[in-house]
Design an enzyme around this catalytic site. Structure first.
Site, PDB file in Angstrom:
ATOM      1  N   LYS A 122      39.052  34.375  59.283  1.00 32.45           N
ATOM      2  CA  LYS A 122      37.846  33.962  60.020  1.00 32.45           C
ATOM      3  C   LYS A 122      37.594  34.856  61.222  1.00 32.45           C
ATOM      4  O   LYS A 122      36.456  35.131  61.569  1.00 32.45           O
ATOM      5  CB  LYS A 122      37.958  32.502  60.462  1.00 32.45           C
ATOM      6  CG  LYS A 122      37.841  31.549  59.292  1.00 32.45           C
ATOM      7  CD  LYS A 122      37.502  30.138  59.683  1.00 32.45           C
ATOM      8  CE  LYS A 122      37.182  29.345  58.424  1.00 32.45           C
ATOM      9  NZ  LYS A 122      36.952  27.947  58.636  1.00 32.45           N
ATOM     10  N   LYS A 206      36.530  32.950  48.236  1.00 34.74           N
ATOM     11  CA  LYS A 206      36.335  31.526  47.919  1.00 34.74           C
ATOM     12  C   LYS A 206      34.906  31.080  48.241  1.00 34.74           C
ATOM     13  O   LYS A 206      34.266  31.645  49.143  1.00 34.74           O
ATOM     14  CB  LYS A 206      37.367  30.663  48.653  1.00 34.74           C
ATOM     15  CG  LYS A 206      37.110  30.435  50.115  1.00 34.74           C
ATOM     16  CD  LYS A 206      37.901  29.231  50.646  1.00 34.74           C
ATOM     17  CE  LYS A 206      37.382  28.877  52.027  1.00 34.74           C
ATOM     18  NZ  LYS A 206      37.641  27.562  52.485  1.00 34.74           N
ATOM     19  N   LYS A 209      31.349  27.264  52.996  1.00 35.79           N
ATOM     20  CA  LYS A 209      30.171  26.787  53.745  1.00 35.79           C
ATOM     21  C   LYS A 209      29.639  27.868  54.666  1.00 35.79           C
ATOM     22  O   LYS A 209      28.465  27.903  54.974  1.00 35.79           O
ATOM     23  CB  LYS A 209      30.572  25.641  54.683  1.00 35.79           C
ATOM     24  CG  LYS A 209      30.994  24.362  54.062  1.00 35.79           C
ATOM     25  CD  LYS A 209      31.097  23.308  55.170  1.00 35.79           C
ATOM     26  CE  LYS A 209      32.097  22.236  54.840  1.00 35.79           C
ATOM     27  NZ  LYS A 209      33.425  22.476  55.397  1.00 35.79           N
TER      28      LYS A 209
HETATM   29  N1  AQP Z   1      36.247  27.170  47.456  1.00 32.50           N
HETATM   30  C1  AQP Z   1      36.990  26.078  47.493  1.00 32.50           C
HETATM   31  N2  AQP Z   1      37.645  25.643  46.385  1.00 32.50           N
HETATM   32  C2  AQP Z   1      38.389  24.515  46.408  1.00 32.50           C
HETATM   33  N3  AQP Z   1      38.530  23.737  47.513  1.00 32.50           N
HETATM   34  C3  AQP Z   1      37.896  24.129  48.637  1.00 32.50           C
HETATM   35  N4  AQP Z   1      37.808  23.599  49.886  1.00 32.50           N
HETATM   36  C4  AQP Z   1      37.034  24.379  50.663  1.00 32.50           C
HETATM   37  N5  AQP Z   1      36.582  25.428  49.955  1.00 32.50           N
HETATM   38  C5  AQP Z   1      37.085  25.307  48.686  1.00 32.50           C
HETATM   39  C6  AQP Z   1      38.466  22.368  50.277  1.00 32.50           C
HETATM   40  O1  AQP Z   1      37.486  21.510  50.834  1.00 32.50           O
HETATM   41  C7  AQP Z   1      38.043  20.767  51.913  1.00 32.50           C
HETATM   42  C8  AQP Z   1      37.110  20.900  53.104  1.00 32.50           C
HETATM   43  O2  AQP Z   1      37.574  21.722  54.054  1.00 32.50           O
HETATM   44  P1  AQP Z   1      36.841  22.039  55.413  1.00 32.50           P
HETATM   45  O3  AQP Z   1      35.607  21.272  55.599  1.00 32.50           O
HETATM   46  O4  AQP Z   1      37.863  21.930  56.464  1.00 32.50           O
HETATM   47  O5  AQP Z   1      36.398  23.520  55.189  1.00 32.50           O
HETATM   48  P2  AQP Z   1      37.216  24.781  54.821  1.00 32.50           P
HETATM   49  O6  AQP Z   1      38.482  24.519  54.121  1.00 32.50           O
HETATM   50  O7  AQP Z   1      37.318  25.622  56.052  1.00 32.50           O
HETATM   51  O8  AQP Z   1      36.308  25.484  53.746  1.00 32.50           O
HETATM   52  P3  AQP Z   1      34.763  25.589  53.650  1.00 32.50           P
HETATM   53  O9  AQP Z   1      34.188  24.307  53.180  1.00 32.50           O
HETATM   54  O10 AQP Z   1      34.381  26.731  52.824  1.00 32.50           O
HETATM   55  O11 AQP Z   1      34.287  25.862  55.115  1.00 32.50           O
HETATM   56  P4  AQP Z   1      34.303  27.221  55.921  1.00 32.50           P
HETATM   57  O12 AQP Z   1      33.363  28.154  55.274  1.00 32.50           O
HETATM   58  O13 AQP Z   1      33.811  26.788  57.278  1.00 32.50           O
HETATM   59  O14 AQP Z   1      35.699  27.765  55.933  1.00 32.50           O
HETATM   60  C9  AQP Z   1      39.453  21.290  52.109  1.00 32.50           C
HETATM   61  O15 AQP Z   1      40.353  20.417  51.451  1.00 32.50           O
HETATM   62  C10 AQP Z   1      39.453  22.609  51.404  1.00 32.50           C
HETATM   63  O16 AQP Z   1      40.713  22.968  50.885  1.00 32.50           O
END
Ligand code: AQP
Length: 344
Positions: A122, A206, A209
């Site tokens: 990040k 991956k 968001k």
């Molecule tokens: N691509 C993915 N495949 C499977 N699982 C995923 N998760 C996130 N992306 C994938 C799972 O969703 C949950 C939400 O996690 P979060 O809201 O804390 O966000 P994150 O893990 O940081 O991932 P995001 O949603 O893509 O957000 P950004 O872009 O802000 O990093 C977790 O259980 C995660 O494992």
């Protein structure tokens, strides 16, 4: 004579997980975590949190944060989390999360956090400009889980390293404060076909968001037209689909699309390839888009219904926060006592 191992945690099993209210949820969040949230309710006491303290590490707009938090809570409910059975709440409504995170900051070592690959991804080359909160994110995550002595954490593959850190923190707290078995060593629940959903444009990144391009992900609120168009434009190659899972090696984008089909239809990859092997993407992509639209449209409709009635949603969230506090308060009281804080 060998030393006896320290007593293991003997409390009840409990599930905790959370998602950030940064942007709307996507298919990766659904298959990696949310679908498991729903399934686990039948076997465990579950707490599902909207982690807004985590979201401010990226500095979202204060005018939008509460609305986005409600939206994530609505997604939990729309996907099938039952608020009578499970506890759904907003992280900042339970202040003990921040308090335990501070205590854990004094347990975790800098070197442990410096190894976290998500921060490196990040922050990129600009680590010195990132908030301390973003660096410290996995410590707050450990506090979220251990505040409820949760034993199981359903997450996607990307969170595996953070979960290992939570275990290290729990173990070190138990050792440092001579409290063997006080905190459980939480287990990640990662297995399953949707554990790692990739970007629709790049099979090695991956689905996320925070990706600036909306074409890389399927949002839970996308309508059938948006889904058709994103799947149609998803990166593939000129070859037909292979006959077996073995043939997906080296074809990351194709493997991702077939994996999504398998996870959404609750079939194995080999089973999907028995149907589509040898066929081109002109056949497979419309079938995948139809499957996604059919499965996600009921979730999107329910989210719209819930978002239109914020009063009802707030009542569920207030009740969830009260129930979460009732579990957290006695655990936190014990932590304070173990740490040796003054008590009137
Ligand atoms: N691509 C993915 N495949 C499977 N699982 C995923 N998760 C996130 N992306 C994938 C799972 O969703 C949950 C939400 O996690 P979060 O809201 O804390 O966000 P994150 O893990 O940081 O991932 P995001 O949603 O893509 O957000 P950004 O872009 O802000 O990093 C977790 O259980 C995660 O494992």
């Amino acid at each position: 004579m060998t030393d006896a191992p320290p007593p293991a945690y003997a409390g009840p099993p409990r599930v905790f997980s959370g998602m950030q209210p940064t942007n709307g949820l996507h298919l990766g969040n659904y298959l990696g975590a949310l679908q498991k949230f729903v399934a686990l309710q039948a076997r465990y006491e579950c707490l599902y949190c909207v982690v807004d303290l985590h979201a401010i590490t990226a500095g979202p707009d204060p005018k939008e944060l509460a609305a986005k938090s409600r939206e994530v809570a609505a997604a939990y409910l729309a996907a099938g989390v039952d608020p009578k059975r499970s506890i759904i709440f907003i992280q900042s409504a339970v202040r003990e999360h921040a308090e335990l995170a501070w205590i854990f900051n004094c347990i975790a070592r800098m070197g442990w956090l410096e190894r976290m690959t998500q921060f490196k991804d990040k922050a990129g080359k600009h680590a010195e400009r990132m908030s301390v909160g973003l660096f410290d994110y996995p410590v707050l995550q450990a506090a979220d889980i251990l505040l409820y002595k949760a034993t199981h954490v359903p997450v996607g593959e990307d969170q595996k390293q953070h979960l290992e850190l939570s275990r290290d923190i729990a173990q070190k707290f138990n050792n440092d404060y001579e409290a063997p078995g006080f905190f459980p060593l939480p287990e990640p629940l990662i297995q399953g076909p949707g554990a790692r959903i990739m970007s629709l444009r790049e099979g090695t990144k991956k689905m996320s968001k925070s990706d600036p391009s909306d074409m890389t992900r399927i949002n839970l609120t996308d309508d059938a037209d948006a889904i058709q168009s994103k799947i149609k434009k998803a990166t593939t190659d000129p070859l037909p689909l292979p006959e077996t899972a073995e043939g997906l090696k080296g074809r990351a984008e194709v493997e991702n699309l077939v994996g999504i089909y398998a996870a959404m239809s609750e079939r194995s990859v080999d089973d999907v390839l028995r149907e589509f092997g040898g066929k081109g993407f002109g056949v497979f992509k419309p079938a995948l888009a139809d499957l996604l639209a059919a499965k996600l449209s009921s979730i999107a409709a329910e989210m719209r219904r819930l978002n239109a009635d914020p009063g009802a949603l707030d009542a569920i969230l207030r009740n969830g926060a009260e129930r979460a506090r009732a579990i957290a308060a006695p655990i936190m009281a014990e932590v304070r006592e173990k740490v040796g804080f003054w008590r009137a």
